[in-house]
Design a protein around this motif. Sequence first.
Motif, mmCIF file in Angstrom:
data_model
loop_
_atom_site.group_PDB
_atom_site.id
_atom_site.type_symbol
_atom_site.label_atom_id
_atom_site.label_comp_id
_atom_site.label_asym_id
_atom_site.label_seq_id
_atom_site.Cartn_x
_atom_site.Cartn_y
_atom_site.Cartn_z
ATOM 1 N N PRO A 1 0.746 -1.403 0.078
ATOM 2 C CA PRO A 1 0.050 -0.061 -0.164
ATOM 3 C C PRO A 1 0.961 1.274 -0.123
ATOM 4 O O PRO A 1 1.996 1.273 0.894
ATOM 5 C CB PRO A 1 -1.023 -0.108 1.308
ATOM 6 C CG PRO A 1 -0.584 -1.544 1.661
ATOM 7 C CD PRO A 1 0.588 -2.045 1.026
ATOM 8 N N SER A 2 0.541 2.066 -1.001
ATOM 9 C CA SER A 2 1.067 3.462 -0.854
ATOM 10 C C SER A 2 0.396 4.492 -1.582
ATOM 11 O O SER A 2 -0.652 4.205 -1.979
ATOM 12 C CB SER A 2 2.463 3.327 -1.912
ATOM 13 O OG SER A 2 2.082 3.066 -3.186
ATOM 14 N N ALA A 3 0.762 5.910 -1.469
ATOM 15 C CA ALA A 3 -0.017 6.789 -1.940
ATOM 16 C C ALA A 3 0.070 6.672 -3.519
ATOM 17 O O ALA A 3 -1.153 6.841 -4.078
ATOM 18 C CB ALA A 3 0.797 8.046 -1.688
ATOM 19 N N GLY A 4 1.119 6.060 -4.042
ATOM 20 C CA GLY A 4 1.026 5.770 -5.667
ATOM 21 C C GLY A 4 -0.077 4.714 -5.892
ATOM 22 O O GLY A 4 -0.888 5.020 -6.894
ATOM 23 N N PHE A 5 -0.118 3.707 -5.290
ATOM 24 C CA PHE A 5 -1.041 2.557 -5.409
ATOM 25 C C PHE A 5 -2.563 3.094 -5.191
ATOM 26 O O PHE A 5 -3.471 2.823 -5.814
ATOM 27 C CB PHE A 5 -0.785 1.461 -4.606
ATOM 28 C CG PHE A 5 -1.641 0.392 -4.919
ATOM 29 C CD1 PHE A 5 -1.169 -0.505 -6.248
ATOM 30 C CD2 PHE A 5 -2.824 0.035 -4.606
ATOM 31 C CE1 PHE A 5 -1.936 -1.499 -6.785
ATOM 32 C CE2 PHE A 5 -3.563 -1.105 -5.033
ATOM 33 C CZ PHE A 5 -3.161 -1.801 -6.230
ATOM 34 N N GLU A 6 -2.624 4.013 -4.014
ATOM 35 C CA GLU A 6 -4.019 4.573 -3.842
ATOM 36 C C GLU A 6 -4.610 5.505 -4.971
ATOM 37 O O GLU A 6 -5.649 5.381 -5.390
ATOM 38 C CB GLU A 6 -3.753 5.413 -2.649
ATOM 39 C CG GLU A 6 -4.130 4.757 -1.136
ATOM 40 C CD GLU A 6 -5.444 4.029 -1.267
ATOM 41 O OE1 GLU A 6 -6.476 4.635 -1.234
ATOM 42 O OE2 GLU A 6 -5.375 3.053 -0.825
ATOM 43 N N HIS A 7 -3.618 6.089 -5.614
ATOM 44 C CA HIS A 7 -3.853 6.948 -6.866
ATOM 45 C C HIS A 7 -4.713 6.007 -7.953
ATOM 46 O O HIS A 7 -5.517 6.239 -8.664
ATOM 47 C CB HIS A 7 -2.723 7.828 -7.255
ATOM 48 C CG HIS A 7 -2.763 8.566 -8.454
ATOM 49 N ND1 HIS A 7 -1.920 8.575 -9.282
ATOM 50 C CD2 HIS A 7 -3.607 9.359 -8.773
ATOM 51 C CE1 HIS A 7 -2.508 9.087 -10.423
ATOM 52 N NE2 HIS A 7 -3.603 10.026 -9.872
ATOM 53 N N LEU A 8 -3.799 4.999 -7.979
ATOM 54 C CA LEU A 8 -4.032 3.814 -9.255
ATOM 55 C C LEU A 8 -5.250 3.156 -8.857
ATOM 56 O O LEU A 8 -6.032 2.982 -9.797
ATOM 57 C CB LEU A 8 -3.044 2.760 -9.364
ATOM 58 C CG LEU A 8 -2.783 2.512 -10.597
ATOM 59 C CD1 LEU A 8 -2.198 3.559 -11.653
ATOM 60 C CD2 LEU A 8 -1.438 1.442 -10.582
ATOM 61 N N LYS A 9 -5.700 3.132 -7.428
ATOM 62 C CA LYS A 9 -7.022 2.435 -7.186
ATOM 63 C C LYS A 9 -8.198 3.130 -7.902
ATOM 64 O O LYS A 9 -9.301 2.533 -8.004
ATOM 65 C CB LYS A 9 -7.047 2.402 -5.735
ATOM 66 C CG LYS A 9 -6.890 1.082 -5.225
ATOM 67 C CD LYS A 9 -7.027 1.203 -3.592
ATOM 68 C CE LYS A 9 -7.017 -0.151 -3.104
ATOM 69 N NZ LYS A 9 -7.259 -0.151 -1.537
ATOM 70 N N GLY A 10 -8.056 4.431 -7.716
ATOM 71 C CA GLY A 10 -9.299 5.336 -8.237
ATOM 72 C C GLY A 10 -9.592 5.071 -9.736
ATOM 73 O O GLY A 10 -10.400 5.572 -10.448
ATOM 74 N N MET A 11 -8.340 4.388 -10.359
ATOM 75 C CA MET A 11 -8.684 4.149 -11.812
ATOM 76 C C MET A 11 -8.839 2.388 -12.182
ATOM 77 O O MET A 11 -8.834 2.169 -13.222
ATOM 78 C CB MET A 11 -7.492 4.635 -12.629
ATOM 79 C CG MET A 11 -7.399 6.139 -12.706
ATOM 80 S SD MET A 11 -5.746 6.432 -13.596
ATOM 81 C CE MET A 11 -4.807 7.029 -11.994
ATOM 82 N N GLY A 12 -8.987 1.732 -11.150
ATOM 83 C CA GLY A 12 -9.398 0.344 -11.085
ATOM 84 C C GLY A 12 -8.438 -0.487 -10.659
ATOM 85 O O GLY A 12 -8.626 -1.759 -10.745
ATOM 86 N N ALA A 13 -7.137 -0.304 -10.291
ATOM 87 C CA ALA A 13 -6.341 -1.012 -9.752
ATOM 88 C C ALA A 13 -7.000 -1.671 -8.347
ATOM 89 O O ALA A 13 -8.007 -1.214 -7.755
ATOM 90 C CB ALA A 13 -5.152 -0.323 -9.204
#
Lengths: 631, 77
Positions: free
Chosen positions: A467-479
């Motif tokens: 988990p990281s800020a980068g991953f959180e960001h990608l989650k918003g796009m479907g990760a």
Amino acid sequence: MQGVAGKILRVNLTERKITTDEPEEDFYRKYLGGAGFVSYFLLKEVPPGIDALSPENKIIYALGPMTGLAMPGATRNCIGAKSPLTGGYSKTEVGGFWPMEVKKAGYDAIIVEGRADSPVYLLVTNDGVELKDAGHLWGKTVMDTHDTIAEETGIKGIRTSAIGPGGENQVRYACVINDLKDAAGRGGLGAVMGSKNLKAIAVRGRKNPQVADAAKLRELTLFMNKEYYDLPLFNPSMHDVGTGEHSMMISGNAVGNMPSHNFRDNDFPTVEKITATTTMDVYGTGMEACAACAIRCKKTVAIQEPWNVDKRNGGPEYESLGALGSTCGVDDLAAIIKANELANLYSMDTISLGVSIAFGMECFENEIITLEDTGGIDLRFGNAEAMLQMVEMIARREGIGATLAEGTKRAAEILGHGSEEFAMHVKGLELPMHDPRVKQGLGIVYSFEAHGADHCAGLHDTAATQPSAGFEHLKGMGATIPLPANDLSGDKVANQKASHLWSLFRDSAVSCQFVPWTFSQQVEIIAAATGWSYTAHEALQLGERVATLGRIFNLREGIDSSQDELPKRFFNGTKSGGLKNGGIDKEKMDEAVHTMYAMMGWDEHTGVPTRAKLAELGISWAEEEIPATVA
Amino acid sequence: MNVIIEPIGPLRRHLEEGHKSATVTLPDGATVTDALSALGVSEDAQWNASIEGQLVYGDAEVSDGDHLLVFSPIEGG
Ligand code: SF4
């Protein structure tokens, strides 16, 4: 319209005819710019089955709504054409200052068609567009071409997008260079310019288009300029030394990500000698930037001995350090920097160049290429002098250089004797410096992407293992969830799809991936420039549209799912180092690629886009381009 | 058990000045995350780790004498 010029310049070199198109606002909203424009025009206008180096090919220089805005990461353009290297869809992005001038001169794209009967360059200003004789420029390097055009036009601040001898000689991975040192690297689009007798496009503009909300753009610019260094999506070393910082290359080598000896070994004990940090410590002269970018990630270098390297031609990025360095087994940093300079002067993609030379070296060590073939050059791994000689011979297509100028796929076909085993490409595009045995999710993207192995088109798995800020960001796009780098589950495919679509949206905007704009800031910027408020859904659909049109372009050219494959080498490990326990599980990779087809709304088995998906993306017109044999 | 942790790059800030690595003592069954917490690396910091060249993840158990290399994401174009 706001934020865009509203005009596309069309230049037919055969007829020496210059016209402009003025597309409707709907077209802009649907394809946005950059990669979106390239995908549309290639499929609509390039006839099927043509030779990429024939007058029938078209080359498209496309800006986006961000291009020219005075903010970090905004001055970029995309270039697309049928690739002479892969025979399929190709697009590549580049920064510098040139794209801003095109926007200010009043155009959102330039489409060049046909072939001039003698060398020409295009001069574009607010006062008009002219084709000028380039007979005296033919044979000149990119730097000399730029300087001569600047001098003879007398236009202060003129910018060029040009080719050197590599493009003229149609090296199949020749690139296009903006402003001396920024490369539209991949796919051989410089050879397309060469085939058209087009030496350069020189531009000077004066007027930016009106934007919808200048105050908002100022606010976002101030934010990025002030905060970027501490933002969680930013890698501070980009500002300090650019790509290829010491710890990144050393740790990459420790786990097998640093290609060495043509991806055979990936264990390069002297990696510290060729990092960006060492480059700056020993030869660095400063950091430069594309227009209006505070990040300044472009290193400049100078050398006097044993070779002269002019700092105007830029310093090596990570990809160049790896491709011309460790991939060739070379740890002579001065030689790598010189080879990088020559690649810029001659306009050749450093990745394909280095990997093609490494291919030649492995063939030489296996006696497929002999001393007689090389003209006496001892083309062993690690021979820096031989690497440099190959750069010259490839640019001039001299001796064995003519074979290596074809790229690894064709060179292996010419040489035979099992040399295809050493050809490190997907669909003909040489692998970049991120090994898919380490970053296996990126390997899915290398496999299925329309223009081949592209490291900018997917998620680097090592950036999403927890988990990281980068991953959180990608989650918003479907990760979905962070996963180990070697995971190839459906969740990993979903993460890659999210990142892939985000990259294609960015490439349509056309915005720099090194600037830590979040997705929401990116759409805010586009809204402030144009007044168009993209939702996440619309933006990601745009990415899907680009990918799907590229897919159909390839199908039309006979490039089907059988080419969605990594080279065999990647299904095995290496003798030592981080990959000694083995390579990719082929069955799992195949399954992941087919899962990606299904997630993209393409047929799970054939990878052919479905009629329903085309309708959903508003591109039903593309259905008739799908050959009956695969439909 | 004792585990050696060698951060490369920015994560070096967790070491005492002038040191290249640190040794942490951990109970049996401790994981990579436990080892990094013992060094003071916070949970939301972005890191990758490897033991003998193999990437390892947070919940992997460490063993006595392991040499854990810790680094930032390997990206770059
Ligand atoms: S981050 Fe680097 S490549 Fe990107 S726009 Fe800024 S200077 Fe150019």
